[in-house]
Design a protein around this motif. Sequence first.
Motif, PDB file in Angstrom:
ATOM      1  N   ALA A  28       0.835  -1.208   0.000  1.00  0.00           N
ATOM      2  CA  ALA A  28       0.000   0.000   0.000  1.00  0.00           C
ATOM      3  C   ALA A  28       0.863   1.249   0.000  1.00  0.00           C
ATOM      4  N   ALA A  29       1.953   1.209   0.778  1.00  0.00           N
ATOM      5  CA  ALA A  29       2.877   2.352   0.793  1.00  0.00           C
ATOM      6  C   ALA A  29       3.475   2.575  -0.594  1.00  0.00           C
ATOM      7  N   LEU A  30       3.906   1.493  -1.230  1.00  0.00           N
ATOM      8  CA  LEU A  30       4.509   1.602  -2.561  1.00  0.00           C
ATOM      9  C   LEU A  30       3.512   2.168  -3.571  1.00  0.00           C
ATOM     10  N   VAL A  31       2.310   1.614  -3.599  1.00  0.00           N
ATOM     11  CA  VAL A  31       1.318   2.048  -4.587  1.00  0.00           C
ATOM     12  C   VAL A  31       0.866   3.482  -4.326  1.00  0.00           C
ATOM     13  N   ALA A  32       0.581   3.802  -3.058  1.00  0.00           N
ATOM     14  CA  ALA A  32       0.105   5.151  -2.732  1.00  0.00           C
ATOM     15  C   ALA A  32       1.152   6.204  -3.063  1.00  0.00           C
ATOM     16  N   ILE A  33       2.409   5.937  -2.671  1.00  0.00           N
ATOM     17  CA  ILE A  33       3.471   6.915  -2.935  1.00  0.00           C
ATOM     18  C   ILE A  33       3.679   7.088  -4.432  1.00  0.00           C
ATOM     19  N   ASN A  34       3.739   5.993  -5.162  1.00  0.00           N
ATOM     20  CA  ASN A  34       3.959   6.098  -6.605  1.00  0.00           C
ATOM     21  C   ASN A  34       2.772   6.734  -7.313  1.00  0.00           C
ATOM     22  N   SER A  35       1.556   6.436  -6.860  1.00  0.00           N
ATOM     23  CA  SER A  35       0.379   7.059  -7.471  1.00  0.00           C
ATOM     24  C   SER A  35       0.383   8.560  -7.233  1.00  0.00           C
ATOM     25  N   PHE A  36       0.660   8.956  -5.970  1.00  0.00           N
ATOM     26  CA  PHE A  36       0.751  10.387  -5.679  1.00  0.00           C
ATOM     27  C   PHE A  36       1.857  11.035  -6.485  1.00  0.00           C
ATOM     28  N   ARG A  37       2.982  10.340  -6.576  1.00  0.00           N
ATOM     29  CA  ARG A  37       4.101  10.896  -7.331  1.00  0.00           C
ATOM     30  C   ARG A  37       3.694  11.177  -8.776  1.00  0.00           C
ATOM     31  N   ASP A  38       3.069  10.180  -9.424  1.00  0.00           N
ATOM     32  CA  ASP A  38       2.699  10.339 -10.826  1.00  0.00           C
ATOM     33  C   ASP A  38       1.679  11.458 -11.010  1.00  0.00           C
ATOM     34  N   ASN A  39       0.675  11.505 -10.126  1.00  0.00           N
ATOM     35  CA  ASN A  39      -0.368  12.517 -10.271  1.00  0.00           C
ATOM     36  C   ASN A  39       0.126  13.919  -9.920  1.00  0.00           C
ATOM     37  N   LEU A  40       0.929  14.025  -8.842  1.00  0.00           N
ATOM     38  CA  LEU A  40       1.454  15.330  -8.464  1.00  0.00           C
ATOM     39  C   LEU A  40       2.440  15.860  -9.487  1.00  0.00           C
ATOM     40  N   LEU A  41       3.252  14.966 -10.057  1.00  0.00           N
ATOM     41  CA  LEU A  41       4.195  15.400 -11.077  1.00  0.00           C
ATOM     42  C   LEU A  41       3.446  15.897 -12.314  1.00  0.00           C
ATOM     43  N   ALA A  42       2.367  15.203 -12.660  1.00  0.00           N
ATOM     44  CA  ALA A  42       1.550  15.670 -13.785  1.00  0.00           C
ATOM     45  C   ALA A  42       0.939  17.030 -13.488  1.00  0.00           C
ATOM     46  N   GLU A  43       0.503  17.224 -12.232  1.00  0.00           N
ATOM     47  CA  GLU A  43      -0.093  18.511 -11.848  1.00  0.00           C
ATOM     48  C   GLU A  43       0.943  19.624 -11.871  1.00  0.00           C
ATOM     49  N   ILE A  44       2.156  19.330 -11.396  1.00  0.00           N
ATOM     50  CA  ILE A  44       3.225  20.338 -11.424  1.00  0.00           C
ATOM     51  C   ILE A  44       3.576  20.691 -12.865  1.00  0.00           C
ATOM     52  N   ASP A  45       3.637  19.679 -13.749  1.00  0.00           N
ATOM     53  CA  ASP A  45       3.902  19.960 -15.157  1.00  0.00           C
ATOM     54  C   ASP A  45       2.823  20.858 -15.737  1.00  0.00           C
ATOM     55  N   ASN A  46       1.581  20.619 -15.326  1.00  0.00           N
ATOM     56  CA  ASN A  46       0.486  21.463 -15.799  1.00  0.00           C
ATOM     57  C   ASN A  46       0.623  22.881 -15.272  1.00  0.00           C
ATOM     58  N   GLN A  47       1.013  23.005 -13.981  1.00  0.00           N
ATOM     59  CA  GLN A  47       1.218  24.330 -13.405  1.00  0.00           C
ATOM     60  C   GLN A  47       2.382  25.048 -14.087  1.00  0.00           C
ATOM     61  N   ALA A  48       3.412  24.286 -14.459  1.00  0.00           N
ATOM     62  CA  ALA A  48       4.583  24.894 -15.085  1.00  0.00           C
ATOM     63  C   ALA A  48       4.249  25.531 -16.420  1.00  0.00           C
ATOM     64  N   LYS A  49       3.140  25.105 -17.029  1.00  0.00           N
ATOM     65  CA  LYS A  49       2.762  25.692 -18.304  1.00  0.00           C
ATOM     66  C   LYS A  49       2.394  27.161 -18.172  1.00  0.00           C
ATOM     67  N   SER A  50       2.128  27.601 -16.924  1.00  0.00           N
ATOM     68  CA  SER A  50       1.853  29.028 -16.742  1.00  0.00           C
ATOM     69  C   SER A  50       3.105  29.865 -16.967  1.00  0.00           C
ATOM     70  N   LEU A  51       4.286  29.212 -16.957  1.00  0.00           N
ATOM     71  CA  LEU A  51       5.518  29.948 -17.235  1.00  0.00           C
ATOM     72  C   LEU A  51       5.543  30.458 -18.664  1.00  0.00           C
ATOM     73  N   ILE A  52       4.810  29.774 -19.540  1.00  0.00           N
ATOM     74  CA  ILE A  52       4.743  30.208 -20.936  1.00  0.00           C
ATOM     75  C   ILE A  52       3.312  30.553 -21.333  1.00  0.00           C
ATOM     76  N   GLY A  53       2.327  29.992 -20.616  1.00  0.00           N
ATOM     77  CA  GLY A  53       0.925  30.288 -20.894  1.00  0.00           C
ATOM     78  C   GLY A  53       0.341  29.452 -22.011  1.00  0.00           C
ATOM     79  N   ALA A  54       1.170  28.591 -22.614  1.00  0.00           N
ATOM     80  CA  ALA A  54       0.729  27.771 -23.736  1.00  0.00           C
ATOM     81  C   ALA A  54       1.640  26.554 -23.816  1.00  0.00           C
ATOM     82  N   ASP A  55       1.355  25.668 -24.788  1.00  0.00           N
ATOM     83  CA  ASP A  55       2.252  24.535 -25.002  1.00  0.00           C
ATOM     84  C   ASP A  55       3.476  24.952 -25.800  1.00  0.00           C
TER      85      ASP A  55
END
Length: 848
Positions: free
Chosen positions: A40-67
């Motif tokens: 459970a620790a492995l799955v939860a941590i990796n799931s959070f990692r994947d989702n949070l990293l995707a969210e941070i990548d999405n937030q980082a798009k505000s640095l340019i405002g577009a793709d």
Amino acid sequence: MKKEDNKYRLNWLLLMAWRDSRKSRGKLMLFISSITLGIAALVAINSFRDNLLAEIDNQAKSLIGADIAVYNRSEISDTAFTYFDTMSVAAAKELRFASMCYFPKNEGTRLVQIKALEGDFPFYGNFETEPIEAADSFRSGKNALVDNTLLIQYNAQPGDSIKIGNLNFLIQGRLLKAPGQIGLSSTIAPTVYIPAKYLDETGLIKKGSRINYSFYYKLRDGLDADQVIEEAKPLLKQESLRADSVNERKEQVGETFSDLTKFLNLVGFVALLLGSVGVASAVHIYVKEKLASVAVFRCLGMSGIQAFLIFLFQVGFMGIIGAVVGTVLGASVQVLLPEIMKDFLPVEVSYSVSYFAILQGVTTGILVSIIFAIIPLLGIRKTSPLRVLREDTQSDSQGTDPYKIAAYAAIVLFIFLFSWIQVKNLMEALMFMGLLTVLFLVLTGVAYLVMWLVKKYFPVSWGYIWRQGIANLYRPHNQTLILIITIGLGTALIATLFFIQGILLDKVSLSASENQPNLVLFDIQTPQKEEIHNLVKSFDLPLIQKVPIVNMRVSEKNGMNRYQNQQDTTSETPEWVFNREYRVTYRDTLIDSESVTEGVWHGDKAASDTIFVSLDEGFARRMGVKIGDELVFNVQGTPMKTVVSSFRDIDWNRVQTNFLVVFPDGILEEAPQFHVVITRVKSDEQSAELQQALVQKYPNVSAIDLGLILKTLDDVLDKASFVIRFMALFSIVTGLVVLIGSLIISKYQRIHESVLLRTLGAKKQQILQINAIEYAILGTLASVSGILLALLSSWIIAFFNFETTFYPDLKYVFLLIIAISLATLSLGLLNYRGILNKSPLEILRSES
């Protein structure tokens, strides 16, 4: 007949495995629960990692405002427009140029940067305005968004007007933050946004007007921005266009995003190990508990291989059940936790199924259960029937068991392959694997050394309770090896995460706005330098940087000029290398935001007749320049031949005068130049006061307020900082849960000794004291060893992975040692509450 016989044997072995498990289903569930916690620790941590990293990548798009952003000095051609239009679902255009503005309210004038927008830019991030609705409503008419500092400077308010060229615009709102701006180069003056459809009416667009065009695209789902730009390189070169993606903008921000990715890889690796520790400790203790049953089977005529297979089937079923339940539990945590904590999370975590994390969880649970069980199970093959009578009877086998060697090799190979999959980098996987090997060997050595020392120098003159507690460290069925490795390894992993997250948070905080300069004064002429310095000091402000700047162009690269480059179809040098104007500086030393990555830094012309220059490594890569290449610069009419001697890594999210090209001292001092001063104001009001004084005394000097830039950058860095904190805390908590599970199941190694002492007349208090001594020693040794190894690991990871120094805070070191030692002691004693509250006969019956 042979097939039927084999089927009968397999069915019989499965039946025996099932029957043997019936007498200890409660204990079996506890072991399964430990496997469940680890997975459970492995799955939860990796799931959070994947989702949070995707969210941070999405937030980082505000640095340019577009793709993707495409830049040019004019409208792009129909060919380029069609190419990017077919790739995108939305597009926008921005025309940027410098102009004077006029405030009718107080007759103030000011050089500003006009940004005329067409389309729904930004596609990622938002304009932050006051009032909030102004971010959208300004597009509907002759309205403007005006930099907040500019409004303060001229005592203007939303609802007033601002004249740009021939047209009056209503100030719809204060502009507090804008996507797409992250560096000094992104602005030359306070920003004013207007709708592009009114640009012609201003009368500012005429033949010869210097206008910068930016074209923004939001790509279709499934398209990768970097790949689109790579495929468009021939077109970009032909059209003299420059393109930018989110990843390139993240590189410009500096190391924050690469550090975040490395940290999340480390978190994933730790999650894998924590899951393995929970599974391995449970399986190891379970198999040792079953040796007495094996001896009974051997007395009844069962072969060693049959006994081996019976308990291998049991462990396999435990692994399957624990892996599946743990995976479901870990995925459920990923679903529920963001909903529970949504009011406290600065990042909106959108849940998506991480199939990789789920597959890895199930696979890890099953494989780790079997692989880590193989070693103690292999001893079952040679288990003597005499173990029924004497539990200290050892295996009949002598010498080296090749199967055990193969099992150890399988464990090493398994962890390495999963590490490689986890961190997605061969060198990092090798480094982490090396560190893990050192951790395991050191902790194993500590455990065996403790047992040897205690046995050799046993304190025979000490009291009964002390002798019993210390003797438990080396007696048969001792917990010394398993607990020192389990607690020590868990402590080392948890503490390493704690220390590394502290290092990264310090690095992020250095880039945050509270530690950055926020006002730039430029176009300062040489005779004005001292006067401007004194003016800044009169406001009690620091002179953070004083930098000379010289404008120049590249006229030749390795003997090839612009015309020759256009004619050479094999040339990989982009047209913009010759078209753009470069602002360079000269100095004899590096500044703290840069470091040499290749070549040799030359800061003094006097040391050589050759003029050596240093380039930003990313810029050099885009130019197609290598160390030793020759560049001829046109310094306002004077050609200057130079040699590229070094590349620099620049931390672009440090707001300083970072330059793509740096000359040595002794070359450009007499060239036409202007100067820049960087300082830090305490408030928008103070910034406005200083700018008012500049306008009155030195109207040629311009001021850049970096508030908009830093707010956009802060927004992204805050979220990156949160992810680092959250993932570290989440991993530490789940790691502690796994360690608690391992400690709880360790009680089965002391049940028979405790029952025997009770039968012989020992009091509850005495048994608790004996076990308290044992757990206190083990907890202290394991925690001290784990923390010392964590300090070593943190230093290595900080130096080689994050390229920074590690200075541990000693108070946290001691707190961690005390906390883990006390936790081990407390859980060890809690294990015995149920045992001591029951009669010895009741316990023996439940164990039989």
